[in-house]
Design a protein around this motif. Structure first.
Motif, PDB file in Angstrom:
ATOM      1  N   LEU A  35      17.865  -6.112  -1.120  1.00 27.68           N
ATOM      2  CA  LEU A  35      16.666  -7.503  -0.776  1.00 27.68           C
ATOM      3  C   LEU A  35      16.681  -7.734   0.618  1.00 27.68           C
ATOM      4  O   LEU A  35      17.811  -7.690   1.359  1.00 27.68           O
ATOM      5  CB  LEU A  35      18.396  -8.536  -1.351  1.00 27.68           C
ATOM      6  N   GLY A  36      15.294  -8.404   0.572  1.00 24.27           N
ATOM      7  CA  GLY A  36      14.587  -8.347   1.854  1.00 24.27           C
ATOM      8  C   GLY A  36      14.248  -7.001   2.510  1.00 24.27           C
ATOM      9  O   GLY A  36      15.013  -6.778   3.687  1.00 24.27           O
ATOM     10  N   CYS A  37      13.516  -6.437   1.776  1.00 24.42           N
ATOM     11  CA  CYS A  37      14.046  -4.468   1.724  1.00 24.42           C
ATOM     12  C   CYS A  37      12.782  -4.932   3.336  1.00 24.42           C
ATOM     13  O   CYS A  37      12.662  -3.507   4.013  1.00 24.42           O
ATOM     14  CB  CYS A  37      13.055  -4.713   0.722  1.00 24.42           C
ATOM     15  N   GLY A  38      12.080  -6.147   3.436  1.00 23.63           N
ATOM     16  CA  GLY A  38      11.171  -5.572   4.950  1.00 23.63           C
ATOM     17  C   GLY A  38      10.320  -4.125   5.202  1.00 23.63           C
ATOM     18  O   GLY A  38       9.160  -4.393   3.444  1.00 23.63           O
ATOM     19  N   HIS A  39      10.538  -3.272   5.923  1.00 21.00           N
ATOM     20  CA  HIS A  39       8.989  -2.669   6.164  1.00 21.00           C
ATOM     21  C   HIS A  39       9.889  -1.185   5.205  1.00 21.00           C
ATOM     22  O   HIS A  39       8.760  -0.217   4.785  1.00 21.00           O
ATOM     23  CB  HIS A  39       9.188  -2.251   7.169  1.00 21.00           C
ATOM     24  N   GLY A  40      10.829  -1.286   4.672  1.00 21.60           N
ATOM     25  CA  GLY A  40      11.439  -0.070   3.357  1.00 21.60           C
ATOM     26  C   GLY A  40      11.768   0.489   4.095  1.00 21.60           C
ATOM     27  O   GLY A  40      12.440   1.929   2.856  1.00 21.60           O
ATOM     28  N   ARG A  41      12.381   0.286   4.322  1.00 21.14           N
ATOM     29  CA  ARG A  41      13.626   1.466   5.330  1.00 21.14           C
ATOM     30  C   ARG A  41      14.414   1.937   4.859  1.00 21.14           C
ATOM     31  O   ARG A  41      14.483   3.242   4.298  1.00 21.14           O
ATOM     32  CB  ARG A  41      14.240   1.964   6.976  1.00 21.14           C
ATOM     33  N   ASP A  42      15.634   0.462   3.983  1.00 19.17           N
ATOM     34  CA  ASP A  42      16.450   0.856   3.270  1.00 19.17           C
ATOM     35  C   ASP A  42      16.525   1.734   1.741  1.00 19.17           C
ATOM     36  O   ASP A  42      17.092   2.445   1.052  1.00 19.17           O
ATOM     37  CB  ASP A  42      17.520   0.318   3.204  1.00 19.17           C
ATOM     38  N   THR A  43      14.796   1.086   1.251  1.00 19.38           N
ATOM     39  CA  THR A  43      13.940   1.636   0.552  1.00 19.38           C
ATOM     40  C   THR A  43      13.795   2.451  -0.111  1.00 19.38           C
ATOM     41  O   THR A  43      14.699   3.724  -0.816  1.00 19.38           O
ATOM     42  CB  THR A  43      13.138   0.223  -0.229  1.00 19.38           C
ATOM     43  N   LEU A  44      13.193   3.691   1.018  1.00 23.30           N
ATOM     44  CA  LEU A  44      13.328   4.545   0.831  1.00 23.30           C
ATOM     45  C   LEU A  44      14.884   5.809   0.965  1.00 23.30           C
ATOM     46  O   LEU A  44      14.167   6.624   0.342  1.00 23.30           O
ATOM     47  CB  LEU A  44      12.598   5.094   2.439  1.00 23.30           C
ATOM     48  N   HIS A  71       3.654  -4.354   1.338  1.00 22.01           N
ATOM     49  CA  HIS A  71       2.853  -3.186   1.565  1.00 22.01           C
ATOM     50  C   HIS A  71       3.141  -2.324   2.636  1.00 22.01           C
ATOM     51  O   HIS A  71       2.635  -0.599   2.269  1.00 22.01           O
ATOM     52  CB  HIS A  71       1.415  -4.173   2.021  1.00 22.01           C
ATOM     53  N   HIS A  72       3.585  -2.232   3.501  1.00 19.68           N
ATOM     54  CA  HIS A  72       4.114  -0.871   4.614  1.00 19.68           C
ATOM     55  C   HIS A  72       5.051  -0.348   4.173  1.00 19.68           C
ATOM     56  O   HIS A  72       5.157   0.862   3.817  1.00 19.68           O
ATOM     57  CB  HIS A  72       4.677  -1.529   5.485  1.00 19.68           C
ATOM     58  N   ALA A  73       6.053  -1.082   2.877  1.00 17.09           N
ATOM     59  CA  ALA A  73       7.457  -0.705   2.811  1.00 17.09           C
ATOM     60  C   ALA A  73       6.871   0.054   1.263  1.00 17.09           C
ATOM     61  O   ALA A  73       6.950   1.985   1.192  1.00 17.09           O
ATOM     62  CB  ALA A  73       8.511  -1.313   1.892  1.00 17.09           C
ATOM     63  N   LYS A  74       5.868   0.273   0.607  1.00 16.75           N
ATOM     64  CA  LYS A  74       5.285   0.824  -0.570  1.00 16.75           C
ATOM     65  C   LYS A  74       4.587   1.966  -0.019  1.00 16.75           C
ATOM     66  O   LYS A  74       4.498   3.096  -0.877  1.00 16.75           O
ATOM     67  CB  LYS A  74       4.365   0.021  -1.403  1.00 16.75           C
ATOM     68  N   THR A  75       4.589   1.936   1.401  1.00 16.71           N
ATOM     69  CA  THR A  75       3.581   3.050   1.325  1.00 16.71           C
ATOM     70  C   THR A  75       4.582   4.422   1.957  1.00 16.71           C
ATOM     71  O   THR A  75       4.113   5.615   1.803  1.00 16.71           O
ATOM     72  CB  THR A  75       2.177   2.943   2.780  1.00 16.71           C
ATOM     73  N   ILE A  76       5.407   3.959   2.135  1.00 15.95           N
ATOM     74  CA  ILE A  76       6.843   4.789   2.615  1.00 15.95           C
ATOM     75  C   ILE A  76       7.362   5.354   1.171  1.00 15.95           C
ATOM     76  O   ILE A  76       8.496   5.778   1.641  1.00 15.95           O
ATOM     77  CB  ILE A  76       7.541   4.949   4.357  1.00 15.95           C
ATOM     78  N   ALA A  77       7.894   3.929   0.614  1.00 19.58           N
ATOM     79  CA  ALA A  77       8.499   4.577  -0.639  1.00 19.58           C
ATOM     80  C   ALA A  77       8.152   3.823  -1.410  1.00 19.58           C
ATOM     81  O   ALA A  77       8.164   3.559  -2.911  1.00 19.58           O
ATOM     82  CB  ALA A  77      10.000   3.193  -0.808  1.00 19.58           C
ATOM     83  N   PRO A  78       7.239   5.023  -2.025  1.00 20.31           N
ATOM     84  CA  PRO A  78       5.997   4.548  -3.325  1.00 20.31           C
ATOM     85  C   PRO A  78       6.453   4.070  -4.900  1.00 20.31           C
ATOM     86  O   PRO A  78       6.694   3.826  -5.369  1.00 20.31           O
ATOM     87  CB  PRO A  78       4.996   5.224  -3.499  1.00 20.31           C
ATOM     88  N   HIS A  79       8.105   5.534  -5.058  1.00 23.77           N
ATOM     89  CA  HIS A  79       8.695   5.060  -6.297  1.00 23.77           C
ATOM     90  C   HIS A  79       9.797   3.948  -6.290  1.00 23.77           C
ATOM     91  O   HIS A  79      10.281   4.332  -7.352  1.00 23.77           O
ATOM     92  CB  HIS A  79       9.532   6.803  -6.580  1.00 23.77           C
ATOM     93  N   ALA A  80      10.082   3.864  -5.216  1.00 17.67           N
ATOM     94  CA  ALA A  80      10.548   1.829  -5.853  1.00 17.67           C
ATOM     95  C   ALA A  80       9.800   0.570  -6.971  1.00 17.67           C
ATOM     96  O   ALA A  80       8.525   0.963  -6.523  1.00 17.67           O
ATOM     97  CB  ALA A  80      11.240   1.418  -4.654  1.00 17.67           C
ATOM     98  N   HIS A  81       9.988  -0.010  -7.251  1.00 24.13           N
ATOM     99  CA  HIS A  81       9.508  -0.858  -7.573  1.00 24.13           C
ATOM    100  C   HIS A  81       9.196  -1.868  -6.392  1.00 24.13           C
ATOM    101  O   HIS A  81      10.388  -2.885  -6.314  1.00 24.13           O
ATOM    102  CB  HIS A  81       9.866  -1.734  -8.993  1.00 24.13           C
ATOM    103  N   TYR A  82       8.321  -3.038  -6.742  1.00 24.02           N
ATOM    104  CA  TYR A  82       8.471  -4.267  -5.612  1.00 24.02           C
ATOM    105  C   TYR A  82       7.960  -5.499  -5.965  1.00 24.02           C
ATOM    106  O   TYR A  82       7.804  -5.974  -6.911  1.00 24.02           O
ATOM    107  CB  TYR A  82       7.664  -3.707  -4.901  1.00 24.02           C
TER     108      TYR A  82
END
Length: 112
Positions: free
Chosen positions: A3-12, A32-43
């Protein structure tokens, strides 16, 4: 849920561990940035206060919110947390970090 994933560090981190992650953020640029580093998540690009309207009771294993709740007005927190709490399965986890202190003390207070 991140929740509030930001740039995706924790998502990755969570996807690397093999978790199925739904990452939510209000900022399209951050997602957009999070999707580039953690492409296997849903957004989802949305206001986190509305997420409780999309979730089914006891439907998620856990919700992670590291620092993102500080972006909301204090008056919205109780309603948000109650709505998210009912979506977590029995035995699931709700983690959130917040700053302690007043608004003018941000940066001086520690996390809990």
């Amino acid at each position: 849920i991140d929740l509030g994933c930001g740039h995706g560090r924790d998502t990755l981190h969570f996807t690397t561990l093999g978790h199925h992650v739904l990452a939510v953020d209000y900022s399209y640029a951050m997602l957009h940035h999070a999707k580039t580093i953690a492409p296997h998540a849903h957004y989802l690009n949305m206001d986190m206060r509305l997420l409780k309207n999309l979730l089914i009771d006891q439907s998620v294993d856990g919700i992670w919110s590291h620092g993102s709740l500080s972006h909301l007005p204090k008056d919205d927190l109780e309603s948000l947390l109650k709505g998210l709490y009912v979506s977590i399965k029995v035995g699931g986890v709700l983690y959130f970090s917040v700053k302690v202190g007043t608004h003018d003390q941000i940066g001086q207070a520690g996390e809990v």
